[in-house]
Scaffold this motif. Structure first.
Motif, mmCIF file in Angstrom:
data_model
loop_
_atom_site.group_PDB
_atom_site.id
_atom_site.type_symbol
_atom_site.label_atom_id
_atom_site.label_comp_id
_atom_site.label_asym_id
_atom_site.label_seq_id
_atom_site.Cartn_x
_atom_site.Cartn_y
_atom_site.Cartn_z
ATOM 1 N N ALA A 263 0.811 -1.215 0.000
ATOM 2 C CA ALA A 263 0.000 0.000 0.000
ATOM 3 C C ALA A 263 0.845 1.267 0.000
ATOM 4 C CB ALA A 263 -0.930 0.013 1.205
ATOM 5 N N ALA B 30 -8.696 3.718 -3.785
ATOM 6 C CA ALA B 30 -7.501 2.898 -3.571
ATOM 7 C C ALA B 30 -6.234 3.750 -3.632
ATOM 8 C CB ALA B 30 -7.441 1.782 -4.609
ATOM 9 N N HIS C 270 -5.910 5.893 -0.557
ATOM 10 C CA HIS C 270 -5.447 5.082 0.575
ATOM 11 C C HIS C 270 -3.936 4.914 0.518
ATOM 12 C CE1 HIS C 270 -5.234 1.969 3.610
ATOM 13 N NE2 HIS C 270 -4.645 1.173 2.740
#
Length: 227
Positions: free
Chosen positions: A120, A150, A153
């Protein structure tokens, strides 16, 4: 955080002599570590200017863009511990040069008790940080507006995990921009009266000229908003 070009640097051949589980990072020889650091300096420094012996010229942390002093910190993007990614201990693609701060960047990312998904996080030799992060003239770093969930994030996790919102970094970015603005205050005052073509040419030139300065992305984003 700024984009880095790993493809333009030849990885140290000595790294191929090491591998998990036969070796640990502590087994890396002094000469191989020197070669590795030199390669990272080439990747993260100013081409033709920054050298391992003159790293005060253009060498910046892969994450915060602060100046790397002394030896810096050879940083594993994905943790090399046995519980995480030990197979990447000697992988050239997993290594960066970071500042030695414990309050942000590499040491902060891997402090005891912290939890995150490395998938991530923005990886500066693969992702374009400009697409995800905005460095405001106040010194703050913010998630870019309009991102898909996404991507937003990933941006917010990168800020959190690397501590890029640390107050010390905020102050350093704001100071860097303030120093820059004082140097060109006359030009900035006149920009509105210039033709669009002249204004764009000036701003592009300033972005290119300052690109290897500490916290250059803050200056870059300020200039882009002045277009």
């Amino acid at each position: 955080m700024h984009k880095l070009d790993r493809a333009g640097v030849t990885p140290p051949a000595c790294l191929t002599g090491y591998g998990y589980p036969a070796h640990t990072w502590e087994d890396l020889g002094r000469e191989c570590k020197r070669e590795l650091r030199a390669a990272l300096v080439r990747m993260q420094g100013e081409p033709g200017v920054t050298t391992p012996d003159a790293n005060e010229y253009g060498l910046r942390c892969a994450y915060c863009e602060g100046r790397v002093l002394h030896e810096g910190h050879i940083e594993h993007f994905r943790r090399k511990s046995p519980l995480h990614f030990p197979q990447l201990t000697f992988a050239w693609s997993n290594l960066f040069l970071a500042c030695g701060s414990n309050d942000h960047c590499g040491h902060y990312k891997d402090r005891k008790g912290t939890s995150y998904d490395s998938a991530a996080l923005l990886k500066p030799d693969q992702d374009e940080p400009d697409d995800y992060l905005h460095f405001h003239s106040s010194g703050q770093v913010r998630v870019r507006e309009g991102l898909e969930q996404a991507d937003a994030h990933r941006a917010s996790e990168t800020i959190r995990v690397f501590g890029l919102d640390n107050p010390t970094l905020k102050g350093a970015r704001a100071k860097a921009l303030s120093v820059y603005k004082k140097k060109v205050v006359g030009d900035l005052d006149e920009l509105a009266s210039w033709t669009p073509a002249d204004r764009q040419a000036y701003l592009a030139g300033e972005i290119a000229q300052t690109r290897y300065e500490p916290y250059a992305t803050t200056v870059k984003h300020f200039l882009q908003r002045s277009a």
